[in-house]
Design an enzyme around this catalytic site. Structure first.
Site, PDB file in Angstrom:
ATOM      1  N   ASP A  13      88.232  68.990  55.306  1.00  0.00           N
ATOM      2  CA  ASP A  13      88.893  70.226  54.894  1.00  0.00           C
ATOM      3  C   ASP A  13      87.862  71.340  54.830  1.00  0.00           C
ATOM      4  O   ASP A  13      86.729  71.130  54.386  1.00  0.00           O
ATOM      5  CB  ASP A  13      89.530  70.048  53.508  1.00  0.00           C
TER       6      ASP A  13
ATOM      7  N   ASP B  45      91.213  69.838  41.616  1.00  0.00           N
ATOM      8  CA  ASP B  45      91.567  68.912  40.545  1.00  0.00           C
ATOM      9  C   ASP B  45      90.340  68.354  39.803  1.00  0.00           C
ATOM     10  O   ASP B  45      90.103  68.668  38.652  1.00  0.00           O
ATOM     11  CB  ASP B  45      92.517  67.812  41.054  1.00  0.00           C
TER      12      ASP B  45
ATOM     13  N   ASP C  66      89.109  62.603  56.850  1.00  0.00           N
ATOM     14  CA  ASP C  66      89.536  63.936  57.248  1.00  0.00           C
ATOM     15  C   ASP C  66      88.629  64.996  56.608  1.00  0.00           C
ATOM     16  O   ASP C  66      87.969  64.734  55.610  1.00  0.00           O
ATOM     17  CB  ASP C  66      91.014  64.185  56.923  1.00  0.00           C
TER      18      ASP C  66
HETATM   19  P1  ATP Z   1      91.067  61.537  50.230  1.00  0.00           P
HETATM   20  O1  ATP Z   1      89.759  60.903  50.386  1.00  0.00           O
HETATM   21  O2  ATP Z   1      92.108  60.594  49.842  1.00  0.00           O
HETATM   22  O3  ATP Z   1      91.475  62.424  51.373  1.00  0.00           O
HETATM   23  P2  ATP Z   1      90.805  64.032  48.880  1.00  0.00           P
HETATM   24  O4  ATP Z   1      90.199  64.394  47.545  1.00  0.00           O
HETATM   25  O5  ATP Z   1      90.163  64.600  50.082  1.00  0.00           O
HETATM   26  O6  ATP Z   1      90.882  62.478  48.934  1.00  0.00           O
HETATM   27  P3  ATP Z   1      93.118  65.439  49.739  1.00  0.00           P
HETATM   28  O7  ATP Z   1      94.551  65.186  49.397  1.00  0.00           O
HETATM   29  O8  ATP Z   1      92.673  65.334  51.130  1.00  0.00           O
HETATM   30  O9  ATP Z   1      92.313  64.455  48.812  1.00  0.00           O
HETATM   31  O10 ATP Z   1      92.781  66.857  49.139  1.00  0.00           O
HETATM   32  C1  ATP Z   1      91.652  67.625  49.548  1.00  0.00           C
HETATM   33  C2  ATP Z   1      91.123  68.429  48.360  1.00  0.00           C
HETATM   34  O11 ATP Z   1      92.115  69.361  47.899  1.00  0.00           O
HETATM   35  C3  ATP Z   1      90.770  67.619  47.128  1.00  0.00           C
HETATM   36  O12 ATP Z   1      89.492  67.061  47.221  1.00  0.00           O
HETATM   37  C4  ATP Z   1      90.890  68.653  46.033  1.00  0.00           C
HETATM   38  O13 ATP Z   1      89.750  69.485  45.989  1.00  0.00           O
HETATM   39  C5  ATP Z   1      92.059  69.488  46.487  1.00  0.00           C
HETATM   40  N1  ATP Z   1      93.335  68.988  45.949  1.00  0.00           N
HETATM   41  C6  ATP Z   1      94.165  68.092  46.520  1.00  0.00           C
HETATM   42  N2  ATP Z   1      95.242  67.875  45.766  1.00  0.00           N
HETATM   43  C7  ATP Z   1      95.106  68.661  44.678  1.00  0.00           C
HETATM   44  C8  ATP Z   1      95.917  68.898  43.516  1.00  0.00           C
HETATM   45  N3  ATP Z   1      97.067  68.270  43.346  1.00  0.00           N
HETATM   46  N4  ATP Z   1      95.445  69.799  42.613  1.00  0.00           N
HETATM   47  C9  ATP Z   1      94.290  70.453  42.788  1.00  0.00           C
HETATM   48  N5  ATP Z   1      93.491  70.260  43.845  1.00  0.00           N
HETATM   49  C10 ATP Z   1      93.885  69.384  44.785  1.00  0.00           C
HETATM   50 MG    MG Z   2      90.910  64.450  52.076  1.00  0.00          MG
END
Ligand code: ATP
Ligand code: MG
Length: 464
Positions: A73, A149, A71
């Site tokens: 963002d 994070d 996905d």
């Molecule tokens: P994945 O590959 O599993 O999607 P991801 O890092 O993209 O991992 P997401 O849940 O899609 O995880 O979150 C997108 C982004 O939002 C993260 O990369 C991070 O920058 C931010 N983020 C997500 N959750 C948190 C949190 N609990 N606290 C701070 N930042 C967060």
């Molecule tokens: Mg993600």
């Protein structure tokens, strides 16, 4: 590469006048070919409308590591309303964080306005006992970066010039395959305890290490997860266990002392008298599920959760029997108690808990060979999952091999051949195989697959 490197891992939340390290297009491996059409359309549209538009988060991280993000963002200085005005296919969601979702068929591109640091009390951020419960403070990209994070999740791909911006040392951490929480780890975990689970999950997914500072507070702060909404923990559990790296996630959670916070009975059983055998059962189950996910097959959380709670349910049923309960009553009571305890932590939807209960309750029925019962079991909607679970159990309980062979063959026979077989088996002198599953369970001492040292498994959990 740009010579302007920021001080890595800023620990002051008001220290947001950061100078980014800018990696120009020619010096990183991100190609627009690997970015989804939807994400590119959103980025270009925002950019053309005069807003800043960056790909951010896991997608940039995964692209830099050579992976294929699932996905995408987007971060922008457009407010959610301004974003909505640009896209017909856009809806605003979220209360804790307001976001815009732009929908292209099956793809959803999440667009977030840069989050600000803001002063608590004079803006739309609400903090309760150190936890952020609502947060709609907008800011600039620097503030947005330090509110993320991990440093590796705070990299921005700029659609204006195709460069990558790094405000917090994420590029260096990616190179060193290490995860570093931005800011003061204890404060960041207190703000949102789910970050501890994310640390375990992303380290498992990427095969990265946690930096010492990032890992250190986790054991002490793990109990904060008790205050996280069970529905959010269910979502996190799916990401932990059903994204193709479940076994490694389980191991990391276990080693970091987090498993007991989300699956308390499982963690307890992994420290109990049957820990070795149970660890191997989980090893087979999770390896099978990870293999299925990686090869694009469907998986159900019910199967995995049934395995995770199998030993707890059984030990409790055994204990109740030893205390004098009727075995059937003991089983029902044990299932009920363990599921209720689990639901207090992780909100597993009813359709999955029903399926788990069925997978468990069908196990003793594999011992029965009366024609009617055999036919009924073969036709049961949960037969396949229960049979797959029997296969996994048979690794640890060799006495089940006879049942596995019998049912493997039974599925292949047409109904006439099966009837003949059953008639012969049920003749007056034929041996009967029937018994009480709780009392009959034996343990093998084989040491091969477990949470500490898994191997590959042949188990094939069935799909829903
Ligand atoms: P994945 O590959 O599993 O999607 P991801 O890092 O993209 O991992 P997401 O849940 O899609 O995880 O979150 C997108 C982004 O939002 C993260 O990369 C991070 O920058 C931010 N983020 C997500 N959750 C948190 C949190 N609990 N606290 C701070 N930042 C967060
Ligand atoms: Mg993600």
């Amino acid at each position: 590469m740009s010579p302007t490197a920021p001080s890595p891992h800023p620990s002051d939340s008001d220290d947001h006048a950061l100078v980014p390290r800018i990696i120009p297009r020619a010096e990183h491996g991100i190609s627009r070919k690997n970015i989804s059409n939807g994400a590119l359309r959103v980025l270009y549209r925002l950019h053309e409308a005069g807003y800043k538009a960056f790909l951010v988060g896991g997608a940039v991280r995964d692209l830099l590591l050579g992976g294929h993000p699932k996905d995408f963002d987007v971060a922008t200085d457009a407010t959610p309303e301004q974003t909505r005005a640009l896209f017909r296919n856009c809806r605003l969601i979220g209360r804790r964080f307001r976001l815009a979702h732009v929908v292209f068929g099956r793809e959803i591109v999440e667009v977030a306005t840069f989050r600000g640091v803001g002063e608590v009390g004079n803006c739309d951020r609400h903090v309760v006992d150190g936890r952020i419960v609502r947060d709609n403070v907008y800011g600039d990209i620097e503030e947005d970066a330090i509110r993320r994070d991990f440093t590796i999740n705070a990299l921005y791909y700029d659609i204006a010039d195709f460069s990558v911006r790094d405000y917090v040392g994420g590029i260096e951490d990616l190179r060193q395959r290490r995860m570093h929480l931005i800011g003061d780890p204890e404060q960041r975990y207190r703000e949102d305890p789910v970050r501890m689970l994310r640390a375990a999950r992303l380290a498992a997914k990427l095969d990265f290490n946690l930096s010492a500072e990032t890992e250190a507070p986790i054991r002490d702060l793990a109990p904060l997860l008790a205050d996280v909404a069970p529905a959010r923990l269910f979502d996190e559990s799916l990401k932990l266990f059903l994204a193709g790296h479940g076994l490694e996630s389980l191991r990391r959670l276990h080693n970091l002392g987090l498993l007991g916070q989300i699956f308390p009975a499982t963690a307890e059983a992994l420290a109990g008298p049957n820990c070795a055998s149970f660890g191997r059962l989980l090893g087979y189950t999770f390896t099978g599920t990870d293999d299925r996910v990686r090869s694009g097959k469907t998986v159900t959380p019910a199967f995995l959760f049934a395995a995770m709670l199998w030993e707890p349910v059984h030990s409790l049923a055994e204990r109740l029997c030893n205390e004098g309960a009727d075995p059937a009553v003991a089983s029902v009571t044990a299932v009920d108690r363990i599921l209720r305890q689990q639901a207090a932590r992780v909100a597993i939807p009813k359709r999955f808990t029903y399926a788990m209960d069925e997978i468990w309750s069908l196990q003793p029925r594999f011992e029965q060979r009366q024609k009617k019962r055999v036919m009924r079991l073969l036709a049961h909607p949960r037969f396949r999952a229960a049979y797959d679970f029997l296969l996994i159990r048979a690794h640890e309980e060799p006495e089940l091999k006879e049942q596995v062979d019998w049912w493997t063959e039974a599925q292949e026979l047409d109904s006439e051949a099966l009837s003949k077989r059953l008639a012969a088996a049920n003749a007056p002198n034929a041996p009967r195989v029937e018994g009480d599953p709780v009392r009959k369970r034996k343990r093998s001492r084989r040491k091969k697959h477990n949470v500490e040292s898994p191997d590959t498994a042949s188990a094939e959990p069935s799909s829903e």
